[in-house]
Design an enzyme around this catalytic site. Structure first.
Site, short mmCIF file in Angstrom:
data_model
loop_
_atom_site.label_atom_id
_atom_site.label_comp_id
_atom_site.label_asym_id
_atom_site.label_seq_id
_atom_site.Cartn_x
_atom_site.Cartn_y
_atom_site.Cartn_z
N TYR A 244 0.83 -1.20 0.00
CA TYR A 244 0.00 0.00 0.00
C TYR A 244 0.87 1.25 0.00
CZ TYR A 244 -4.33 -2.48 1.21
OH TYR A 244 -5.43 -3.28 1.20
N TYR B 161 -0.82 -9.98 0.57
CA TYR B 161 0.27 -9.48 1.41
C TYR B 161 0.22 -10.11 2.80
CZ TYR B 161 -3.39 -6.12 2.93
OH TYR B 161 -4.56 -5.54 3.37
N ARG C 285 -3.20 -11.82 3.65
CA ARG C 285 -4.47 -11.39 3.08
C ARG C 285 -4.57 -11.88 1.65
NH1 ARG C 285 -7.87 -7.80 4.40
NH2 ARG C 285 -9.11 -9.62 3.96
N HIS D 12 -7.40 -8.44 -2.58
CA HIS D 12 -8.72 -7.87 -2.27
C HIS D 12 -8.75 -6.39 -2.61
CE1 HIS D 12 -6.29 -7.09 1.30
NE2 HIS D 12 -7.01 -6.00 1.47
N HIS E 255 -10.86 -2.95 -1.22
CA HIS E 255 -11.76 -2.40 -0.21
C HIS E 255 -12.81 -1.52 -0.89
CE1 HIS E 255 -9.12 -3.40 3.30
NE2 HIS E 255 -8.18 -3.34 2.38
FE FE Z 1 -6.22 -4.35 2.57
#
Ligand code: FE
Lengths: 204, 246
Positions: free
Chosen positions: B112, B151, B161, B164, B166
């Site tokens: 991110y 990640y 995770r 995905h 959000h």
């Molecule tokens: Fe996330």
């Protein structure tokens, strides 16, 4: 067999996660140049009617630590008690007040600050007036579904005493968790997720 | 029930057994952040039936194009190019028109663009990770992106995770407000993820898994995933019980 009602269940909620800022307040977390400004940062302008107030809030976890990665949105009526929404059928709200604000927690202190106006009173379902209030919606990492609560105003003792929503709270000792004390034009509303002072949250 | 008249009914009660509960100890952060007392149940008032609206005028031309909205001129984000599209409806199956949908995601390597993300996968200088759009009059939305990478995250010693995206959706009443996550068909990490598994019902989890839709792909460009979103339904107001005189 009977006919199908044709209902579909709601999409299940998932946590907003630690990086909610990227999606909802990208400028705040250093992603510049995509949107001109983050939505919901400025609630009032020079022409907005009503008493200018500041709401300061924190969301505090079960260890007493303020969340530094939470995001709060608020929704409120204008100074005359009208919502700026197509579903508002009682009249037109102040065009200079959207009634909606969005704020990420300060990454160091966990504080949320909203510069807004004091809302007017809005009727309950049976026509009785509710006390002035601001609706809060809280999301964060570790919160699996957004939390709804309301902030009431500490200097509205009489209105608060007759508020139909506050009256519905069985354990009266919990009512003060929804009432923000006033100092000057600043209201302070600390939201406790757990513990003796756990804020009342609504299934609404 | 016409689209022309704003709807003013209150919303169906939320099915709290379908959604994840607040306390899910296998997702450790929830332990100190979950309210422990019962929620106070209450039918909607005007404060909940109403909600903010956003005009199409807030939306920039590249807002729903994550491949380009942060990229330098002439460049684009690295990754598997995808289209995500779908429809926002309510529990009655009725399209939710003109509502703001915001989305955010990691880059193709699972990183991110955020100072708190310490994962050593590199940042992509051409990828910001945020986008938004407003549904059309029938509730449809679409955006272009790259497929986010999985990640690792600090929870258990080896929790990952799944890929995905959000999503944040408004609806027309403030209590329709919803944040959720979309997963990708066929990802084996979905069923191992503690955050996915906060949702108790397998059928509910499957509602978050977007299928590959080859018919909606752009040949030689991008594959498509379809993700429909359902918000709370609104009760009809054919006959309202009101006190006389109100
Ligand atoms: Fe996330």
């Amino acid at each position: 067999m009977v006919q199908d009602l044709g209902r579909i269940k709601e999409t299940p909620s998932q946590t907003a996660g630690p990086y909610v800022h990227i999606g909802l307040t990208p400028n705040f977390c250093g992603i510049g140049g995509v949107y001109d400004a983050d939505l919901g940062t400025s609630m009032v302008n020079d022409k907005t009617r009503g008493e200018r107030i500041t709401v300061k809030s924190r969301v505090i976890d079960g260890s007493g630590t303020p969340l530094k990665d939470a995001l709060v949105e608020i929704w409120q009526a204008d100074a005359d008690g009208l919502y700026n929404s197509p579903s508002e059928m009682r009249g037109s709200a102040d065009p200079n007040f959207a009634g909606w604000g969005r704020c990420p927690a300060d990454m160091d202190t966990g504080e949320f600050v909203f510069h807004t106006i004091k809302p007017g009173r809005v009727p309950f379902r049976d026509g009785r007036l509710m006390a002035p209030h601001i609706t809060f919606w809280i999301v964060a990492r570790g919160i699996n579904i957004g939390l709804h609560t309301r902030m009431y105003f500490g200097d509205e003792e009489k209105a608060n005493a007759e508020d139909p929503v506050l009256q519905r709270i069985e354990h009266k000792v919990r009512v003060p968790t929804l009432i923000a004390p006033r100092e000057g034009n600043v209201y302070t509303f600390d939201i406790h997720l757990q513990g003796d002072r756990e804020t009342v949250f609504f299934d609404i | 029930m016409s689209n022309l008249k704003p709807e003013t009914g209150s919303f169906f009660q939320r099915d709290r057994e379908w959604h994840p509960p607040a306390l899910t100890p296998w997702y450790k952060t929830s332990v100190l952040r979950s309210p422990q007392k019962s929620l106070i149940s209450m039918d909607n008032t005007i404060s909940e039936i109403t909600g903010p609206r956003f005009g199409h005028n807030i939306i920039g031309e590249l807002d729903n194009d994550l491949v380009h909205n942060f990229a330098r001129p002439g460049e684009s984000a690295i990754g598997e190019r995808i289209i995500v599209y779908g429809r926002v409806v309510d529990e009655r199956g009725k399209g939710v028109a003109n509502t703001l949908v915001e989305f955010w995601q990691a880059n193709a390597g699972g990183r991110y663009r955020h100072k708190k993300d310490q994962y050593f996968a590199p940042l992509d200088p051409n990828f910001g990770g945020c986008g938004r759009t407003i549904t059309d009059e029938n509730g449809f939305y679409t955006f272009r992106s790259i497929k986010p990478g999985p990640y690792p995250w600090p929870n258990g010693v080896n929790d990952w995770r799944p890929s995905h995206i959000h999503f944040s959706i408004f609806g027309h009443g403030f209590v329709q407000r919803l944040i959720t996550q979309m997963y990708f068909e066929g990802d084996p990490l979905i069923w191992k993820c503690p955050i996915v598994r906060t949702i108790p019902d397998r059928a509910a989890i499957e509602r978050l898994i977007a299928p590959l839709d080859m018919e909606a792909t752009i040949p030689m460009d991008a594959r498509a995933y379809k993700f429909d979103i359902v918000l709370r339904g609104r009760r009809s107001t054919f006959f309202e019980n009101r006190k006389e005189g109100n």
